[in-house]
Design an enzyme around this catalytic site. Structure first.
Site, PDB file in Angstrom:
ATOM      1  N   SER A  25       0.839  -1.214   0.000  1.00 45.18           N
ATOM      2  CA  SER A  25       0.000   0.000   0.000  1.00 45.18           C
ATOM      3  C   SER A  25       0.866   1.253   0.000  1.00 45.18           C
ATOM      4  O   SER A  25       0.357   2.366   0.028  1.00 45.18           O
ATOM      5  CB  SER A  25      -0.923  -0.003   1.216  1.00 45.18           C
ATOM      6  OG  SER A  25      -0.179  -0.162   2.407  1.00 45.18           O
ATOM      7  N   ASN A 112      -2.164  -2.469  13.292  1.00 48.58           N
ATOM      8  CA  ASN A 112      -3.613  -2.244  13.238  1.00 48.58           C
ATOM      9  C   ASN A 112      -4.026  -0.983  14.002  1.00 48.58           C
ATOM     10  O   ASN A 112      -4.857  -0.205  13.531  1.00 48.58           O
ATOM     11  CB  ASN A 112      -4.361  -3.466  13.781  1.00 48.58           C
ATOM     12  CG  ASN A 112      -4.068  -4.711  12.958  1.00 48.58           C
ATOM     13  OD1 ASN A 112      -3.454  -4.607  11.896  1.00 48.58           O
ATOM     14  ND2 ASN A 112      -4.488  -5.861  13.442  1.00 48.58           N
ATOM     15  N   THR A 157     -39.082  27.327 -10.374  1.00 48.53           N
ATOM     16  CA  THR A 157     -39.394  25.984  -9.869  1.00 48.53           C
ATOM     17  C   THR A 157     -39.665  25.178 -11.141  1.00 48.53           C
ATOM     18  O   THR A 157     -40.193  25.735 -12.114  1.00 48.53           O
ATOM     19  CB  THR A 157     -40.637  25.965  -8.945  1.00 48.53           C
ATOM     20  OG1 THR A 157     -41.771  26.408  -9.679  1.00 48.53           O
ATOM     21  CG2 THR A 157     -40.462  26.847  -7.717  1.00 48.53           C
ATOM     22  N   HIS A 158     -39.278  23.935 -11.148  1.00 45.32           N
ATOM     23  CA  HIS A 158     -39.388  23.093 -12.365  1.00 45.32           C
ATOM     24  C   HIS A 158     -38.638  23.730 -13.545  1.00 45.32           C
ATOM     25  O   HIS A 158     -39.002  23.509 -14.698  1.00 45.32           O
ATOM     26  CB  HIS A 158     -40.846  22.863 -12.762  1.00 45.32           C
ATOM     27  CG  HIS A 158     -41.720  22.445 -11.628  1.00 45.32           C
ATOM     28  ND1 HIS A 158     -41.958  21.136 -11.310  1.00 45.32           N
ATOM     29  CD2 HIS A 158     -42.389  23.185 -10.703  1.00 45.32           C
ATOM     30  CE1 HIS A 158     -42.761  21.078 -10.239  1.00 45.32           C
ATOM     31  NE2 HIS A 158     -43.018  22.312  -9.858  1.00 45.32           N
ATOM     32  N   SER A 279     -11.859  26.082 -27.146  1.00 47.32           N
ATOM     33  CA  SER A 279     -12.004  24.831 -27.873  1.00 47.32           C
ATOM     34  C   SER A 279     -10.853  24.715 -28.858  1.00 47.32           C
ATOM     35  O   SER A 279     -10.387  25.720 -29.390  1.00 47.32           O
ATOM     36  CB  SER A 279     -13.337  24.833 -28.617  1.00 47.32           C
ATOM     37  OG  SER A 279     -13.270  24.001 -29.752  1.00 47.32           O
ATOM     38  N   ASN A 287     -15.504  28.128 -22.765  1.00 49.40           N
ATOM     39  CA  ASN A 287     -16.251  27.102 -22.044  1.00 49.40           C
ATOM     40  C   ASN A 287     -16.094  27.208 -20.528  1.00 49.40           C
ATOM     41  O   ASN A 287     -15.006  27.497 -20.029  1.00 49.40           O
ATOM     42  CB  ASN A 287     -15.789  25.715 -22.500  1.00 49.40           C
ATOM     43  CG  ASN A 287     -16.053  25.497 -23.972  1.00 49.40           C
ATOM     44  OD1 ASN A 287     -17.053  25.998 -24.515  1.00 49.40           O
ATOM     45  ND2 ASN A 287     -15.161  24.772 -24.637  1.00 49.40           N
ATOM     46  N   GLU A 292     -17.840  22.894 -14.759  1.00 53.09           N
ATOM     47  CA  GLU A 292     -18.134  21.567 -15.332  1.00 53.09           C
ATOM     48  C   GLU A 292     -17.323  20.482 -14.632  1.00 53.09           C
ATOM     49  O   GLU A 292     -17.830  19.399 -14.327  1.00 53.09           O
ATOM     50  CB  GLU A 292     -17.815  21.549 -16.830  1.00 53.09           C
ATOM     51  CG  GLU A 292     -18.850  22.257 -17.673  1.00 53.09           C
ATOM     52  CD  GLU A 292     -18.449  22.296 -19.148  1.00 53.09           C
ATOM     53  OE1 GLU A 292     -19.283  21.954 -19.977  1.00 53.09           O
ATOM     54  OE2 GLU A 292     -17.300  22.669 -19.464  1.00 53.09           O
ATOM     55  N   TYR A 319      -9.606  -6.504  12.642  1.00 46.91           N
ATOM     56  CA  TYR A 319      -8.890  -6.057  11.448  1.00 46.91           C
ATOM     57  C   TYR A 319      -8.913  -7.148  10.371  1.00 46.91           C
ATOM     58  O   TYR A 319      -8.714  -8.326  10.654  1.00 46.91           O
ATOM     59  CB  TYR A 319      -7.431  -5.683  11.778  1.00 46.91           C
ATOM     60  CG  TYR A 319      -6.689  -5.189  10.555  1.00 46.91           C
ATOM     61  CD1 TYR A 319      -6.754  -3.862  10.171  1.00 46.91           C
ATOM     62  CD2 TYR A 319      -5.983  -6.073   9.736  1.00 46.91           C
ATOM     63  CE1 TYR A 319      -6.136  -3.417   9.012  1.00 46.91           C
ATOM     64  CE2 TYR A 319      -5.358  -5.640   8.579  1.00 46.91           C
ATOM     65  CZ  TYR A 319      -5.437  -4.305   8.222  1.00 46.91           C
ATOM     66  OH  TYR A 319      -4.827  -3.874   7.082  1.00 46.91           O
ATOM     67  N   GLN A 324      -7.290  -2.142   4.178  1.00 48.54           N
ATOM     68  CA  GLN A 324      -6.268  -1.344   3.488  1.00 48.54           C
ATOM     69  C   GLN A 324      -6.867  -0.600   2.290  1.00 48.54           C
ATOM     70  O   GLN A 324      -6.337   0.423   1.860  1.00 48.54           O
ATOM     71  CB  GLN A 324      -5.143  -2.276   3.031  1.00 48.54           C
ATOM     72  CG  GLN A 324      -4.010  -1.578   2.328  1.00 48.54           C
ATOM     73  CD  GLN A 324      -2.837  -2.517   2.158  1.00 48.54           C
ATOM     74  OE1 GLN A 324      -2.171  -2.865   3.128  1.00 48.54           O
ATOM     75  NE2 GLN A 324      -2.573  -2.944   0.943  1.00 48.54           N
ATOM     76  N   LYS A 327      -8.015   3.491   2.004  1.00 50.58           N
ATOM     77  CA  LYS A 327      -7.207   4.708   1.906  1.00 50.58           C
ATOM     78  C   LYS A 327      -7.369   5.500   0.623  1.00 50.58           C
ATOM     79  O   LYS A 327      -7.533   6.720   0.654  1.00 50.58           O
ATOM     80  CB  LYS A 327      -5.736   4.385   2.146  1.00 50.58           C
ATOM     81  CG  LYS A 327      -5.497   4.209   3.608  1.00 50.58           C
ATOM     82  CD  LYS A 327      -4.215   3.554   3.939  1.00 50.58           C
ATOM     83  CE  LYS A 327      -4.405   2.801   5.218  1.00 50.58           C
ATOM     84  NZ  LYS A 327      -5.402   1.698   5.142  1.00 50.58           N
TER      85      LYS A 327
HETATM   86  N1  ARG Z   1      -1.161  -1.282   5.309  1.00 50.50           N
HETATM   87  C1  ARG Z   1      -2.076  -1.791   6.273  1.00 50.50           C
HETATM   88  C2  ARG Z   1      -3.444  -1.102   6.103  1.00 50.50           C
HETATM   89  O1  ARG Z   1      -3.460  -0.057   5.559  1.00 50.50           O
HETATM   90  C3  ARG Z   1      -1.580  -1.512   7.648  1.00 50.50           C
HETATM   91  C4  ARG Z   1      -2.114  -2.461   8.655  1.00 50.50           C
HETATM   92  C5  ARG Z   1      -1.593  -3.798   8.366  1.00 50.50           C
HETATM   93  N2  ARG Z   1      -2.002  -4.764   9.330  1.00 50.50           N
HETATM   94  C6  ARG Z   1      -1.920  -6.093   9.117  1.00 50.50           C
HETATM   95  N3  ARG Z   1      -2.362  -6.826  10.033  1.00 50.50           N
HETATM   96  N4  ARG Z   1      -1.424  -6.547   8.005  1.00 50.50           N
HETATM   97  O2  ARG Z   1      -4.466  -1.610   6.493  1.00 50.50           O
END
Ligand code: ARG
Length: 479
Positions: A25, A112, A157-158, A279, A287, A292, A319, A324, A327
């Site tokens: 990650s 965690n 309205t509408h 354009s 534009n 937009e 957990y 993960q 994020k």
């Molecule tokens: N990269 C993990 C996440 O974002 C961190 C926590 C990892 N925990 C584990 N038990 N593998 O969730």
């Protein structure tokens, strides 16, 4: 050969490259590095205070963590997928720098609860930034309303002409929406403001930790109550994304109106050249790309909210690696809503209001027909009857290709004998608007009062921003 994983003790062979890449990650969670280091320093100070690790080791670790922060800032530490995530990158670099002592940082902690803390710190900042940006847009709306307090606009309205309005009243409607958005963000901050570290992997820790102390160092008023909930709860991320989705929906509605209003059919407003694009083929085009794009980006914010809700559905405690996946949805939402608010605040003062076009549009569509019905009510006619009479007057006007204002008193009298000379004053645009003095109405005095009240609310709102800034400074002090 890639360096051995920090958790590799029980493994016979190294993870395959494909798995490293699939599970990593770090490509996106590296943006948490400051929070991760801040959290680690607070944790380390606590471990030392509680004599869980020697003070000397704590000093060594904290010194190295500060260096690592600099290394990341200067681009000296690569975010390689073998490092899995930001926590592992920082911890392995720490051990590389100070030796086995560095491994003491993870005493009484799991990734965690570490990630829960990092995201909580990140989210607090994101919430304050969002509130500040909402504040900027709201200021710009007030300025716009004040500047155009005498501009008339047909109300719809509408998407059909309904009743006349002050343009300022229309603008202040958006102020109210954002004021609610702001309250939602502030309430969310209150719920984020619980320090999760100490939950360990899921069950807490046997070490004699002091969670309140860590909370104090990081500017949290309290700690989370249940270790299992602490490591598996993602409510506030969902809340942020939900609040952001509503913000985007509000911005998108205003953007839609701006897009309509800049068209040659409306010509109610003009957006300055610096906020439009051309354009590549049609030389005449200008534009409204900024509104937009804001309207368009609303989709991805809704999408992220759906992704998070779906991610959490049916996840057993506690957990799971699924988490993960929270994020990118969160980070993208934070960046999107912040950038949209920022550009919106810059664009508002660049909007030229075409007073004449708005006033001209307000001439058509029998906007004061309701006023005529209300006039009859004042003369003792039941509203439903009055409604019918005016309906017939409007139908007459359509046949004769006239507006209400083209009719003489005598012509009007033919529809109802109660109509007198005073009717003309009643159905004039200005009169229609200005008689709506009830709180929340479009009458000039009511709108001016609403603007004053809004300005006072913004002044009151500064208190939250100031308190949150104090917390930010306190947080930075932990180093
Ligand atoms: N990269 C993990 C996440 O974002 C961190 C926590 C990892 N925990 C584990 N038990 N593998 O969730």
């Amino acid at each position: 050969m890639a360096a051995k994983k920090l958790w590799a003790g029980r493994f016979g062979t190294a993870t395959s490259k494909a798995v490293d890449e699939f599970t990593a990650s770090i490509a996106f969670d590296h943006i948490l590095y400051r929070y991760d280091i801040m959290g680690s320093i607070a944790h380390c100070r606590m471990l030392s205070k509680q004599k869980i690790i020697p003070a000397r080791d704590a000093r060594t670790i904290i010194g190295a963590l500060k260096e690592i922060e600099k290394e990341i800032e200067n681009g000296k530490l690569a975010f390689a997928p073998q490092k899995e995530d930001i926590h592992m990158l920082i911890e392995s670099r720490l051990i590389q720098k100070v030796g086995a002592v560095g491994g003491k940082i993870h005493t009484a902690r799991s990734r965690n609860d570490q990630i829960a803390l990092d995201v909580s710190l990140y989210l607090r900042d994101a919430l304050v930034d969002t509130v500040c940006l909402l504040d900027q847009v709201q200021q710009a709306l007030i300025t716009m309303a004040e500047k155009h307090i005498d501009v008339f606009l047909p109300g719809f309205t509408h998407l059909q002409h309904a009743q006349p309005l002050l343009f300022a009243h229309h603008v202040m409607a958006y102020f109210e929406m954002l004021q609610r958005d702001r309250a939602r963000m502030e309430a969310c901050y209150g719920r984020v403001n619980r320090m999760p570290l100490g939950a360990g992997a899921l069950a807490g820790t046997p070490h004699p930790i002091d969670r309140q102390y860590v909370a104090g160092l990081l500017g949290y008023p309290a700690v989370t109550a249940n270790s299992m909930d602490s490591v598996s709860d993602r409510d506030t991320l969902i809340e942020f994304c939900s609040n952001a989705a509503i913000v985007m929906m509000h911005l998108s509605r205003f953007c839609e109106e701006l897009i309509l209003w800049t068209s040659s059919e409306f010509q109610f407003v003009e957006i300055s050249d610096s906020f439009c694009t051309g354009s590549s083929i049609m030389p005449q085009k200008k534009n409204p790309d900024v509104p937009e794009l804001i309207r368009g980006k609303t989709g991805r914010v809704y999408g992220s909210l759906m992704a998070l809700l779906t991610l959490m559905k049916s996840l057993p405690l506690t957990y799971n690696r699924d988490l993960q996946e929270d994020k990118e949805a969160l980070f993208d939402t934070v960046e999107t809503v912040k950038s949209c608010l920022a550009v919106f605040a810059l664009m508002l003062p660049e909007i030229k209001v075409n007073k004449e076009k708005m006033a001209e549009a307000a001439q058509s569509g029998f906007l004061t027909a309701t006023d005529l019905a209300d006039y009859l009510v004042e003369k003792g006619v039941a509203f439903r009857t009055a409604h019918d009479i005016v309906g017939r007057i409007v139908s007459y006007c359509i046949r004769k290709k006239k507006s209400l204002w083209d009719l003489s008193v005598n012509e009007l009298k033919r529809f109802n004998k109660n109509i007198g000379a005073d009717v003309l004053n009643t159905i004039a645009l200005t009169a229609s608007i200005n008689r709506r003095t009830c709180v929340g109405g479009t009458g000039r005095t009511a709108v001016k009062q609403a603007i004053r009240k809004a300005a006072a609310e913004l002044r009151k709102g500064k208190k939250f921003i100031e308190q949150a800034e104090t917390t930010r400074r306190k947080m930075a002090d932990v180093k």
